[in-house]
Design a protein around this motif. Structure first.
Motif, PDB file in Angstrom:
ATOM      1  N   GLY A 196       0.839  -1.195   0.000  1.00 16.20           N
ATOM      2  CA  GLY A 196       0.000   0.000   0.000  1.00 16.20           C
ATOM      3  C   GLY A 196       0.871   1.241   0.000  1.00 16.20           C
ATOM      4  N   SER A 197       0.244   2.386   0.004  1.00 20.43           N
ATOM      5  CA  SER A 197       0.978   3.651  -0.017  1.00 20.43           C
ATOM      6  C   SER A 197       1.134   4.196   1.399  1.00 20.43           C
ATOM      7  CB  SER A 197       0.218   4.657  -0.881  1.00 20.43           C
ATOM      8  OG  SER A 197       0.888   5.899  -0.880  1.00 20.43           O
ATOM      9  N   PHE A 198       2.392   4.339   1.828  1.00 19.52           N
ATOM     10  CA  PHE A 198       2.707   4.885   3.147  1.00 19.52           C
ATOM     11  C   PHE A 198       3.818   5.926   2.969  1.00 19.52           C
ATOM     12  CE2 PHE A 198       0.869   0.725   3.927  1.00 19.52           C
ATOM     13  CZ  PHE A 198      -0.033   0.996   4.961  1.00 19.52           C
ATOM     14  N   PRO A 199       3.444   7.146   2.580  1.00 21.79           N
ATOM     15  CA  PRO A 199       4.433   8.172   2.213  1.00 21.79           C
ATOM     16  C   PRO A 199       5.470   8.458   3.296  1.00 21.79           C
ATOM     17  CG  PRO A 199       2.218   8.869   1.594  1.00 21.79           C
ATOM     18  CD  PRO A 199       2.063   7.616   2.400  1.00 21.79           C
ATOM     19  N   GLU A 200       5.045   8.419   4.567  1.00 23.79           N
ATOM     20  CA  GLU A 200       5.986   8.725   5.653  1.00 23.79           C
ATOM     21  C   GLU A 200       7.096   7.673   5.711  1.00 23.79           C
ATOM     22  OE1 GLU A 200       5.694   9.994  10.381  1.00 23.79           O
ATOM     23  OE2 GLU A 200       3.880   9.378   9.302  1.00 23.79           O
ATOM     24  N   ASP A 201       6.735   6.422   5.527  1.00 17.06           N
ATOM     25  CA  ASP A 201       7.733   5.350   5.511  1.00 17.06           C
ATOM     26  C   ASP A 201       8.614   5.446   4.270  1.00 17.06           C
ATOM     27  OD1 ASP A 201       6.901   3.119   7.727  1.00 17.06           O
ATOM     28  OD2 ASP A 201       5.143   4.157   6.941  1.00 17.06           O
ATOM     29  N   GLU A 202       7.973   5.694   3.119  1.00 17.81           N
ATOM     30  CA  GLU A 202       8.715   5.772   1.861  1.00 17.81           C
ATOM     31  C   GLU A 202       9.752   6.894   1.901  1.00 17.81           C
ATOM     32  OE1 GLU A 202       5.613   6.063  -1.093  1.00 17.81           O
ATOM     33  OE2 GLU A 202       4.692   4.197  -0.359  1.00 17.81           O
ATOM     34  N   ALA A 203       9.428   7.974   2.609  1.00 15.03           N
ATOM     35  CA  ALA A 203      10.362   9.101   2.712  1.00 15.03           C
ATOM     36  C   ALA A 203      11.617   8.726   3.503  1.00 15.03           C
ATOM     37  CB  ALA A 203       9.665  10.285   3.383  1.00 15.03           C
ATOM     38  N   ARG A 204      11.529   7.691   4.318  1.00 16.48           N
ATOM     39  CA  ARG A 204      12.674   7.268   5.149  1.00 16.48           C
ATOM     40  C   ARG A 204      13.483   6.138   4.516  1.00 16.48           C
ATOM     41  NH1 ARG A 204      11.094   6.999  11.513  1.00 16.48           N
ATOM     42  NH2 ARG A 204       9.851   8.900  11.699  1.00 16.48           N
ATOM     43  N   ASP A 205      12.949   5.537   3.469  1.00 12.74           N
ATOM     44  CA  ASP A 205      13.592   4.340   2.910  1.00 12.74           C
ATOM     45  C   ASP A 205      15.029   4.584   2.460  1.00 12.74           C
ATOM     46  OD1 ASP A 205      11.516   2.583   3.381  1.00 12.74           O
ATOM     47  OD2 ASP A 205      10.640   2.790   1.385  1.00 12.74           O
ATOM     48  N   THR A 252      -3.733  -7.997   7.225  1.00 10.34           N
ATOM     49  CA  THR A 252      -4.740  -8.657   6.385  1.00 10.34           C
ATOM     50  C   THR A 252      -4.322  -8.738   4.914  1.00 10.34           C
ATOM     51  OG1 THR A 252      -5.904  -6.565   6.039  1.00 10.34           O
ATOM     52  CG2 THR A 252      -6.667  -7.952   7.872  1.00 10.34           C
ATOM     53  N   VAL A 253      -3.307  -7.942   4.518  1.00  9.62           N
ATOM     54  CA  VAL A 253      -2.892  -7.936   3.108  1.00  9.62           C
ATOM     55  C   VAL A 253      -1.408  -8.308   2.956  1.00  9.62           C
ATOM     56  CG1 VAL A 253      -4.689  -6.345   2.329  1.00  9.62           C
ATOM     57  CG2 VAL A 253      -2.543  -5.408   3.203  1.00  9.62           C
ATOM     58  N   ASP A 254      -0.908  -9.151   3.868  1.00 11.76           N
ATOM     59  CA  ASP A 254       0.503  -9.558   3.837  1.00 11.76           C
ATOM     60  C   ASP A 254       0.786 -10.339   2.551  1.00 11.76           C
ATOM     61  OD1 ASP A 254       3.022 -10.791   4.271  1.00 11.76           O
ATOM     62  OD2 ASP A 254       2.720 -10.741   6.432  1.00 11.76           O
ATOM     63  N   GLU A 278      -6.015  -4.388   9.670  1.00 11.91           N
ATOM     64  CA  GLU A 278      -6.480  -4.053   8.327  1.00 11.91           C
ATOM     65  C   GLU A 278      -5.435  -3.208   7.595  1.00 11.91           C
ATOM     66  OE1 GLU A 278      -9.216  -5.083   6.796  1.00 11.91           O
ATOM     67  OE2 GLU A 278      -9.861  -6.239   8.547  1.00 11.91           O
ATOM     68  N   ARG A 279      -5.231  -3.502   6.312  1.00  8.24           N
ATOM     69  CA  ARG A 279      -4.351  -2.750   5.417  1.00  8.24           C
ATOM     70  C   ARG A 279      -2.867  -2.951   5.736  1.00  8.24           C
ATOM     71  NH1 ARG A 279      -4.291   2.357   6.131  1.00  8.24           N
ATOM     72  NH2 ARG A 279      -3.210   2.749   4.187  1.00  8.24           N
ATOM     73  N   MET A 280      -2.529  -3.787   6.687  1.00 12.13           N
ATOM     74  CA  MET A 280      -1.112  -3.997   6.984  1.00 12.13           C
ATOM     75  C   MET A 280      -0.580  -5.146   6.150  1.00 12.13           C
ATOM     76  SD  MET A 280       0.848  -4.506  10.647  1.00 12.13           S
ATOM     77  CE  MET A 280       1.358  -6.216  10.786  1.00 12.13           C
ATOM     78  N   GLY A 281       0.559  -4.902   5.469  1.00 13.74           N
ATOM     79  CA  GLY A 281       1.218  -5.932   4.689  1.00 13.74           C
ATOM     80  C   GLY A 281       2.297  -6.616   5.506  1.00 13.74           C
ATOM     81  N   HIS A 282       3.466  -6.801   4.898  1.00 15.55           N
ATOM     82  CA  HIS A 282       4.572  -7.469   5.590  1.00 15.55           C
ATOM     83  C   HIS A 282       5.585  -6.406   6.040  1.00 15.55           C
ATOM     84  CE1 HIS A 282       6.470 -11.252   6.684  1.00 15.55           C
ATOM     85  NE2 HIS A 282       7.634 -10.699   6.371  1.00 15.55           N
ATOM     86  N   ALA A 283       5.126  -5.541   6.910  1.00 21.24           N
ATOM     87  CA  ALA A 283       5.946  -4.429   7.398  1.00 21.24           C
ATOM     88  C   ALA A 283       5.230  -3.818   8.596  1.00 21.24           C
ATOM     89  CB  ALA A 283       6.140  -3.384   6.300  1.00 21.24           C
TER      90      ALA A 283
END
Length: 308
Positions: A196-205, A252-254, A278-283
């Motif tokens: 999914g889209s998580f801009p705050e995390d993506e900004a730290r990658d 739920t979306v791992d 809900e909406r959490m993948g493998h992170a």
């Protein structure tokens, strides 16, 4: 009221279970110990500094460490790259995979680190492969576990759905050849895993990728860790013996460890609590930290209160 940062001790390397283990602590040295075990190929810094500080602020001595064969912990040898034929033989013919070590050995590393730190028992929190190692600890060293939290992990039950083809392609991809390629791949990998889209995390990658690159990569070690997972088989039946209060957290979306892995873990451990996010993948995305930290905090403190 001013916000105080819990004590953060710099990384140190100690000999545990015959291997150099690099670890780091956050929080009061006399607080309830809480060990964080990271997943396949992931260095301890993937447990974000702020995530660790927030847990420490809840009254824990938080300890994160590099598993064997990763980051600044000791490197082993052997194993060789995984071959598709080996995976096919394992899946369809049940021919065991050769591995220099198994998850039980990695559990012994954790117990060894606890001994060096003078910790008889701790709250054990593991993510992905770290959850598998945490389960092994709860099975084999019940006296060392005050509570168990298994996040986005599984039992190793071969009847469960396998990772998606895209996820397997990601795991089996050749390692990047340069720093720039590594940083780019890191961002692509975590975007896929977050599902999914998580801009705050993506900004730290980018910064986290650079940090892990500078701490040192070990592609062969990641291969050995994968072999350890596959060679360790199912824990499902043995998990019935776990006495530690257990919390299972899963998205739920791992896309890597199917949500059924979390459900199976909770169903296999007597009295385990299951929390599907809900909406959490493998992170562990930043917007979901409050929910995850609240759950770990409440579970561990409840276990501590019952044991008192």
């Amino acid at each position: 009221m001013p916000v105080t940062t819990p004590a953060h001790q710099p990384p140190q390397i100690v000999k545990a279970n015959g291997i150099d283990i690099c670890y780091e602590t956050f929080g009061d040295a006399n607080a309830e110990p809480l060990l964080l075990i990271m997943g396949l190929g992931a260095q301890m810094v993937v447990w974000d500094d702020e995530f660790c500080e927030q847990l420490a602020a809840r009254g824990f001595r938080v300890i994160r460490f590099d598993n064997r064969d990763i980051g600044k912990s000791g490197r082993l040898s052997g194993g060789g790259p995984l071959r598709p034929l080996e995976l096919l033989k394992l899946r369809f013919l049940k021919i065991p995979l050769a591995a220099p070590y198994k998850l039980s050995d990695m559990a012994q590393d954790t117990i060894g680190l606890m001994k060096v730190l003078g910790i008889q028992s701790a709250h054990i929190v593991g993510a992905s492969m770290g959850g598998m190692i945490a389960q092994e600890i709860a099975i084999s060293y019940p006296q060392a576990v005050r509570s168990l939290t298994s996040i986005m992990s599984t039992t190793g039950n071969p009847k469960l759905p396998a990772p998606s083809r895209a996820a397997m392609a990601l795991l089996m991809a050749p390692p990047p050849k340069s720093r720039d390629e590594y940083i780019q791949r890191f961002a692509q990998t975590w975007k896929f895993l977050r599902a999914g889209s998580f801009p705050e995390d993506e900004a730290r990658d980018g910064a986290l990728a650079a940090r892990t690159f500078e701490r040192g990569l070990n592609p062969a070690g990641v291969g050995r860790q994968m072999r350890a997972i596959l060679a360790s088989g199912s824990r499902k039946e043995r998990l019935a013996s776990v006495k530690a209060p257990t919390l299972v957290i899963h998205g739920t979306v791992d896309p890597l460890v199917h949500p059924e892995g979390g459900r199976d873990t909770a169903a296999s451990i007597p009295g385990a609590k299951l929390m599907m996010i809900e909406r959490m993948g493998h992170a562990l995305p930043i917007p979901m930290w409050p929910q995850i930290i609240d759950a770990i905090d409440a579970h561990a403190h409840q276990a501590a209160a019952k044991a008192a």
